[in-house]
Design an enzyme around this catalytic site. Structure first.
Site, PDB file in Angstrom:
ATOM      1  N   ASP A 143       0.883  -1.171   0.000  1.00 21.36           N
ATOM      2  CA  ASP A 143       0.000   0.000   0.000  1.00 21.36           C
ATOM      3  C   ASP A 143       0.920   1.220   0.000  1.00 21.36           C
ATOM      4  O   ASP A 143       2.112   1.121   0.326  1.00 21.36           O
ATOM      5  CB  ASP A 143      -0.879  -0.043   1.264  1.00 21.36           C
ATOM      6  N   ASP A 145      -0.190   5.177   0.773  1.00 21.90           N
ATOM      7  CA  ASP A 145      -0.448   6.232   1.780  1.00 21.90           C
ATOM      8  C   ASP A 145      -0.592   5.650   3.178  1.00 21.90           C
ATOM      9  O   ASP A 145      -1.430   4.803   3.414  1.00 21.90           O
ATOM     10  CB  ASP A 145      -1.709   7.014   1.388  1.00 21.90           C
ATOM     11  N   LYS A 191     -11.493  11.905  -4.704  1.00 25.14           N
ATOM     12  CA  LYS A 191     -12.752  12.382  -5.310  1.00 25.14           C
ATOM     13  C   LYS A 191     -13.946  11.862  -4.502  1.00 25.14           C
ATOM     14  O   LYS A 191     -14.873  12.610  -4.167  1.00 25.14           O
ATOM     15  CB  LYS A 191     -12.854  11.921  -6.759  1.00 25.14           C
ATOM     16  N   ARG A 239     -13.881  11.025  -1.438  1.00 28.20           N
ATOM     17  CA  ARG A 239     -13.866  11.643  -0.104  1.00 28.20           C
ATOM     18  C   ARG A 239     -14.513  13.024  -0.148  1.00 28.20           C
ATOM     19  O   ARG A 239     -15.248  13.416   0.751  1.00 28.20           O
ATOM     20  CB  ARG A 239     -12.416  11.735   0.395  1.00 28.20           C
ATOM     21  N   LYS A 284      -5.936  19.707  -6.302  1.00 28.30           N
ATOM     22  CA  LYS A 284      -5.358  19.138  -5.072  1.00 28.30           C
ATOM     23  C   LYS A 284      -4.140  18.286  -5.393  1.00 28.30           C
ATOM     24  O   LYS A 284      -3.111  18.366  -4.741  1.00 28.30           O
ATOM     25  CB  LYS A 284      -6.429  18.307  -4.344  1.00 28.30           C
TER      26      LYS A 284
END
Ligand code: XBP
Ligand code: MG
Length: 239
Positions: free
Chosen positions: A9, A11, A53, A55, A84
């Site tokens: 993963d 993040d 998006k 979120r 962003k």
């Protein structure tokens, strides 16, 4: 079980990036005249939904009462998220978000031992490139057999789609691999794909439910402990 591949993963796992994402969202909101401000406490709640998006849409639907949605709401969200992402890649490119302890060593040890490496993330390819160019150098992509990012699958974590995509790309079975995750959504995704999963936590995820994880670590600063838990027999290689 001989581990043929490690699926990472991004993040929260490769690096503590979520506050960088959070600040980048806030810059995009301000630039578009929106008085939205995602502080740590609110962002902690919003992280229930993966994908930037998705979120934003979750925030509008569940946390804003009187937001007058533009006619093309999808286009509005896509544009906001693209801005962003520009802020995020710029910030990451400045080198302020290092890889977490032990991550670089693990990647080099495993690659040198012939273990296949892959990425399975909800974030965008641009964000992965920005982070790993800094963390692993400009040839970082040569280390990975598969780079599963963001919108290439219809359903983001906790759905298993991105892990199925990576398994197929590598031509390996779930039982040949282990995954490294940081969050409940991530763990549910990899477990649903049948992949034995190890967790390293961070300040957003340390109270998540990690039922089903093979082991949970604060971080990988003690790689020997991780190697013992996984059965990986990787020597110490010079940095
Ligand atoms: C974590 C996510 C991402 C980031 C924001 O991804 O859920 O949505 O929070 O990045 P991972 P984007 O699977 O790596 O833990 O805005 O690019 O989605
Ligand atoms: Mg994560």
């Amino acid at each position: 079980m001989t581990i043929k591949a490690i699926i990472f993963d991004v993040d929260g796992t490769l690096a503590d990036t979520e506050d960088g994402h959070r600040m980048s969202f806030n810059k995009a909101f301000a630039e578009n005249g929106l008085d939205w401000n995602w502080d740590v406490a609110l962002y902690d709640k919003l992280l229930k939904v993966t994908g930037g998006k998705e979120r934003i849409k979750y925030f509008v639907s569940d946390f804003l009462q009187d937001f007058d949605k533009p006619a093309d709401f999808d286009g509005f969200v896509k544009n906001l998220h693209a801005i962003k992402t520009q802020h995020y890649t710029t910030m990451i490119g400045e080198g302020n978000v290092p890889l977490r302890p032990g991550v670089k060593q693990l990647i080099h040890d495993a690659h040198a031992a012939g273990i296949t490496l892959a990425i399975a993330t909800t974030t965008t390819p641009e964000n992965v490139t920005a982070l790993l160019e800094v963390g692993l150098g400009k040839d970082w992509a040569d280390l990975f057999a598969a780079n599963g990012c963001g919108d290439i699958v219809p359903h983001k974590k906790p759905a298993p789609d991105i892990y199925f995509w990576v398994l197929e790309k590598m031509g390996l079975a779930a039982t040949d691999c282990i995954a490294l995750e940081d969050s409940e959504n991530g763990l549910r995704s990899s477990l649903a794909a049948g992949i034995k999963t190890y967790v390293t936590t961070n300040h957003y995820t340390r109270n998540h439910d990690f039922t089903g994880a093979a082991a949970v670590f604060d971080d990988l600063s003690n790689l020997e402990q991780f190697y013992q838990a996984t059965g990986l027999t990787l020597g110490k290689l010079p940095d």
